[in-house]
Design a protein around this motif. Structure first.
Motif, PDB file in Angstrom:
ATOM      1  N   MET A 220      -6.707  21.306   5.271  1.00 47.93           N
ATOM      2  CA  MET A 220      -7.270  20.419   6.958  1.00 47.93           C
ATOM      3  C   MET A 220      -5.534  19.406   6.470  1.00 47.93           C
ATOM      4  O   MET A 220      -4.638  19.331   7.336  1.00 47.93           O
ATOM      5  N   ILE A 221      -6.161  18.957   5.662  1.00 44.61           N
ATOM      6  CA  ILE A 221      -5.073  17.033   4.896  1.00 44.61           C
ATOM      7  C   ILE A 221      -4.128  17.497   5.208  1.00 44.61           C
ATOM      8  O   ILE A 221      -3.042  17.617   5.700  1.00 44.61           O
ATOM      9  N   LEU A 222      -3.418  18.155   4.209  1.00 42.17           N
ATOM     10  CA  LEU A 222      -1.997  19.087   3.578  1.00 42.17           C
ATOM     11  C   LEU A 222      -1.281  19.079   4.630  1.00 42.17           C
ATOM     12  O   LEU A 222      -0.628  18.983   5.271  1.00 42.17           O
ATOM     13  N   ASN A 271     -25.704  15.373   5.273  1.00 40.04           N
ATOM     14  CA  ASN A 271     -24.394  15.388   5.979  1.00 40.04           C
ATOM     15  C   ASN A 271     -24.207  16.453   6.709  1.00 40.04           C
ATOM     16  O   ASN A 271     -23.405  16.894   6.243  1.00 40.04           O
ATOM     17  N   GLU A 272     -24.760  17.121   7.970  1.00 33.58           N
ATOM     18  CA  GLU A 272     -24.265  18.679   8.146  1.00 33.58           C
ATOM     19  C   GLU A 272     -23.703  18.239   9.149  1.00 33.58           C
ATOM     20  O   GLU A 272     -23.666  17.995   9.903  1.00 33.58           O
ATOM     21  N   LYS A 273     -22.888  19.644   9.159  1.00 32.56           N
ATOM     22  CA  LYS A 273     -21.408  19.270  10.109  1.00 32.56           C
ATOM     23  C   LYS A 273     -21.384  20.860  10.302  1.00 32.56           C
ATOM     24  O   LYS A 273     -20.967  21.025   9.988  1.00 32.56           O
ATOM     25  N   GLN A 274     -20.277  21.115  11.580  1.00 34.89           N
ATOM     26  CA  GLN A 274     -20.141  21.906  11.912  1.00 34.89           C
ATOM     27  C   GLN A 274     -18.452  21.767  11.438  1.00 34.89           C
ATOM     28  O   GLN A 274     -17.707  20.625  10.993  1.00 34.89           O
ATOM     29  N   ASN A 275     -18.436  23.154  10.677  1.00 25.90           N
ATOM     30  CA  ASN A 275     -16.117  23.621  10.273  1.00 25.90           C
ATOM     31  C   ASN A 275     -15.531  22.313  11.617  1.00 25.90           C
ATOM     32  O   ASN A 275     -14.663  21.748  10.980  1.00 25.90           O
ATOM     33  N   ILE A 276     -16.383  22.785  12.699  1.00 24.95           N
ATOM     34  CA  ILE A 276     -15.376  22.471  13.502  1.00 24.95           C
ATOM     35  C   ILE A 276     -15.217  20.739  13.913  1.00 24.95           C
ATOM     36  O   ILE A 276     -14.101  19.869  13.643  1.00 24.95           O
ATOM     37  N   GLU A 277     -16.751  20.413  13.717  1.00 29.89           N
ATOM     38  CA  GLU A 277     -16.463  18.952  13.791  1.00 29.89           C
ATOM     39  C   GLU A 277     -15.934  18.039  12.392  1.00 29.89           C
ATOM     40  O   GLU A 277     -15.039  17.432  12.469  1.00 29.89           O
ATOM     41  N   VAL A 278     -15.824  19.070  11.290  1.00 29.20           N
ATOM     42  CA  VAL A 278     -14.936  18.565  10.039  1.00 29.20           C
ATOM     43  C   VAL A 278     -13.696  17.771  10.279  1.00 29.20           C
ATOM     44  O   VAL A 278     -12.788  17.387  10.541  1.00 29.20           O
ATOM     45  N   VAL A 279     -13.034  18.855  10.865  1.00 29.35           N
ATOM     46  CA  VAL A 279     -10.985  19.352  11.176  1.00 29.35           C
ATOM     47  C   VAL A 279     -11.230  17.890  12.495  1.00 29.35           C
ATOM     48  O   VAL A 279      -9.884  17.087  11.901  1.00 29.35           O
ATOM     49  N   HIS A 280     -11.712  17.882  13.057  1.00 28.99           N
ATOM     50  CA  HIS A 280     -11.788  17.045  14.755  1.00 28.99           C
ATOM     51  C   HIS A 280     -11.427  15.730  13.716  1.00 28.99           C
ATOM     52  O   HIS A 280     -10.813  14.570  14.583  1.00 28.99           O
ATOM     53  N   THR A 281     -12.481  15.191  12.866  1.00 26.16           N
ATOM     54  CA  THR A 281     -12.910  13.883  11.855  1.00 26.16           C
ATOM     55  C   THR A 281     -11.539  13.557  10.854  1.00 26.16           C
ATOM     56  O   THR A 281     -11.354  12.765  11.429  1.00 26.16           O
ATOM     57  N   ILE A 282     -10.992  15.041  10.759  1.00 21.17           N
ATOM     58  CA  ILE A 282     -10.134  14.598   9.368  1.00 21.17           C
ATOM     59  C   ILE A 282      -8.601  14.655  10.597  1.00 21.17           C
ATOM     60  O   ILE A 282      -7.762  13.215  10.296  1.00 21.17           O
ATOM     61  N   CYS A 283      -8.279  14.727  11.712  1.00 19.08           N
ATOM     62  CA  CYS A 283      -7.439  14.433  12.456  1.00 19.08           C
ATOM     63  C   CYS A 283      -7.594  13.662  12.951  1.00 19.08           C
ATOM     64  O   CYS A 283      -6.262  12.718  13.456  1.00 19.08           O
ATOM     65  N   ASP A 284      -8.557  12.634  13.739  1.00 20.31           N
ATOM     66  CA  ASP A 284      -8.551  11.660  14.359  1.00 20.31           C
ATOM     67  C   ASP A 284      -8.023  10.490  12.886  1.00 20.31           C
ATOM     68  O   ASP A 284      -7.345   9.407  13.469  1.00 20.31           O
ATOM     69  N   ILE A 285      -8.670  11.349  12.426  1.00 27.16           N
ATOM     70  CA  ILE A 285      -8.647   9.809  10.719  1.00 27.16           C
ATOM     71  C   ILE A 285      -7.110   9.719  10.423  1.00 27.16           C
ATOM     72  O   ILE A 285      -6.603   8.733  10.117  1.00 27.16           O
ATOM     73  N   LEU A 286      -6.523  10.946  10.612  1.00 27.72           N
ATOM     74  CA  LEU A 286      -5.233  10.964  10.438  1.00 27.72           C
ATOM     75  C   LEU A 286      -4.073  10.228  11.069  1.00 27.72           C
ATOM     76  O   LEU A 286      -2.902   9.205  11.288  1.00 27.72           O
ATOM     77  N   PHE A 332     -20.869  10.888   5.192  1.00 25.91           N
ATOM     78  CA  PHE A 332     -19.402  11.639   5.745  1.00 25.91           C
ATOM     79  C   PHE A 332     -18.600  10.529   6.260  1.00 25.91           C
ATOM     80  O   PHE A 332     -17.343  10.730   5.541  1.00 25.91           O
ATOM     81  N   GLU A 333     -19.328   9.837   6.689  1.00 21.12           N
ATOM     82  CA  GLU A 333     -17.859   8.802   7.737  1.00 21.12           C
ATOM     83  C   GLU A 333     -17.271   8.050   6.947  1.00 21.12           C
ATOM     84  O   GLU A 333     -16.109   8.296   6.959  1.00 21.12           O
ATOM     85  N   THR A 334     -18.046   7.917   5.550  1.00 22.49           N
ATOM     86  CA  THR A 334     -17.487   7.078   4.736  1.00 22.49           C
ATOM     87  C   THR A 334     -16.470   7.342   3.727  1.00 22.49           C
ATOM     88  O   THR A 334     -15.529   7.624   3.768  1.00 22.49           O
ATOM     89  N   GLY A 335     -16.882   8.588   3.230  1.00 24.47           N
ATOM     90  CA  GLY A 335     -16.899   9.309   2.153  1.00 24.47           C
ATOM     91  C   GLY A 335     -15.021  10.302   2.505  1.00 24.47           C
ATOM     92  O   GLY A 335     -14.542  10.543   1.777  1.00 24.47           O
ATOM     93  N   ILE A 336     -15.233  10.282   3.988  1.00 21.15           N
ATOM     94  CA  ILE A 336     -14.123  11.490   4.563  1.00 21.15           C
ATOM     95  C   ILE A 336     -13.061  10.589   4.335  1.00 21.15           C
ATOM     96  O   ILE A 336     -11.390  10.533   4.049  1.00 21.15           O
ATOM     97  N   ARG A 337     -12.923   9.765   5.236  1.00 20.12           N
ATOM     98  CA  ARG A 337     -12.186   8.327   5.325  1.00 20.12           C
ATOM     99  C   ARG A 337     -11.451   7.851   3.663  1.00 20.12           C
ATOM    100  O   ARG A 337     -10.093   7.870   3.205  1.00 20.12           O
ATOM    101  N   LYS A 338     -12.685   8.067   3.045  1.00 15.52           N
ATOM    102  CA  LYS A 338     -11.825   8.188   1.769  1.00 15.52           C
ATOM    103  C   LYS A 338     -11.245   9.088   0.521  1.00 15.52           C
ATOM    104  O   LYS A 338      -9.738   8.530   0.076  1.00 15.52           O
TER     105      LYS A 338
END
Length: 367
Positions: A220-222, A271-286, A332-338
């Motif tokens: 997702m990031i790339l 850190n249970e997350k739905q896949n769509i939540e994970v993708v949304h989080t990545i998009c927002d950090i980017l 999850f919030e600190t780890g995904i940002r890193k």
């Protein structure tokens, strides 16, 4: 202590080796075949250490495994070498059977012969640590059984939802998880039948630096950075428990040094997350770190789900917390940002590991 780590050039294995070299006085022998997902660049920061050795060996090659054991005389083995991508196992199960089942069998037999040759003190202290996955337990919860707030509206608290424990029966769904379940059974059989002092760990979804870009988070990031579609299977409502890879490495070292032979320890990130939540989080950090005119979320594309896709995994990690005093340090919030920041800082690495092997195409369509 001298540790032999199989699959040490892979994502989790390299994190384990970096942890050991950087935080202990132990020696490490890295045994890795160097398939597409194995990369020695992941170990650049420790490769010059006099406590680190590398052996390019396939665990299915009994003669070479015997040689490595005789030459290096390890005090423990941490077995991480495995084919590990569900989508690839759908397209080509044979490699998963060969590496995960036949390879584990070959390693167990070589280890048994080596262990039996040790003098009594070393024999008593020896450990064989088999690293596995929560996917062996199968689909924890059918979507129709999820409380309505969970479906499509974020996960929230665990509440009374079931969790995988060390006693959960195995019901693997994919060729990958079936091959790992088989290897788990082999390891426990070698303990029961031959007395080999084994430890088994089953972990939840890992993420973090040096993750090969076939997996959800780096993919997702790339793709986002290149303006490509962000393919989400089905509705993206599948739930996973996310574990930062460096937290996992700490846990694995805890188990191999302090765990009780014959025991299994589940390792989860809480850190249970739905896949769509994970993708949304990545998009927002980017959007914060590498802003663009349109939202990264606009690139999300729903694609046909993969066959046999499990709906939910979730780990009960209370045993390792209570018995070995391990808890994850990263939310999850600190780890995904890193993680997002690491990929932004290491795009050259991403390009090099993909060249000639994988260009982020769809795998595991089952057609």
């Amino acid at each position: 202590m001298k540790l032999l780590v199989t699959g040490g050039a892979g994502f989790i294995g390299s994190a384990v080796i970096r942890h050991i070299i950087n935080n202990t006085s132990d020696e490490v022998v890295n045994l890795d075949k160097l398939t597409y997902a194995g990369n020695l660049e992941s170990l650049a920061e420790v490769s010059d250490s006099p406590r680190y050795n590398f052996e390019q060996v396939d665990i299915c090659n009994r003669a070479e495994v015997d040689r490595v054991l005789a030459q290096h005389q390890p005090d423990a083995i941490m077995h991480l070498a495995a084919e590990s991508h569900v989508d690839r196992s759908i397209d080509g199960p044979a490699e998963f059977i060969e590496t995960n089942i036949v390879g584990t069998y070959t390693l167990l037999e070589a280890t048994r012969q080596y262990w039996q040759s040790l003098e009594e003190t070393k024999k008593a202290n020896f450990r064989f640590h088999h690293i596995s996955t929560d996917e062996v337990y199968g689909d924890l919860t059918h979507p129709n059984e999820l409380p309505s707030p969970l479906v499509g509206e974020g996960l929230g608290e665990r509440g009374s939802l079931p969790l995988f424990t060390e006693q959960t029966p195995y019901t693997p769904s994919s060729p990958y998880s079936a091959s790992k379940a088989s290897s788990d059974h082999l390891v426990r059989a070698w303990h029961r039948t031959y007395g080999l002092p084994v430890l088994v760990t089953n972990c939840s979804n890992n993420y973090g630096p040096y993750h090969f870009p076939e997996k959800l988070i780096p993919l997702m990031i790339l793709n986002a950075l290149e303006g490509k579609p962000l393919p989400v299977y089905g509705k993206g409502d599948q739930i996973r428990d996310w574990l930062y890879v460096e937290d996992h490495a700490r846990a694995l070292y805890k188990v191999v040094t302090e765990g009780s032979p014959g025991e299994t320890y589940n390792i989860g990130g809480h850190n249970e997350k739905q896949n769509i939540e994970v993708v949304h989080t990545i998009c927002d950090i980017l959007q914060q770190l590498r802003p663009q005119e349109r939202s990264y979320r606009d690139q999300i594309t729903n694609v046909k789900d993969r066959p046999g896709h499990d709906m939910r995994y979730a780990i009960d990690a209370s045993k390792i917390q209570n018995e070995l005093d391990w808890v994850p340090e990263e939310t999850f919030e600190t780890g995904i940002r890193k993680t997002v920041q690491w990929y932004l800082d290491n795009l050259d690495w991403c390009q090099r590991v993909q060249d000639g092997s994988y260009q982020r195409e769809r795998l595991g369509a089952g057609e």
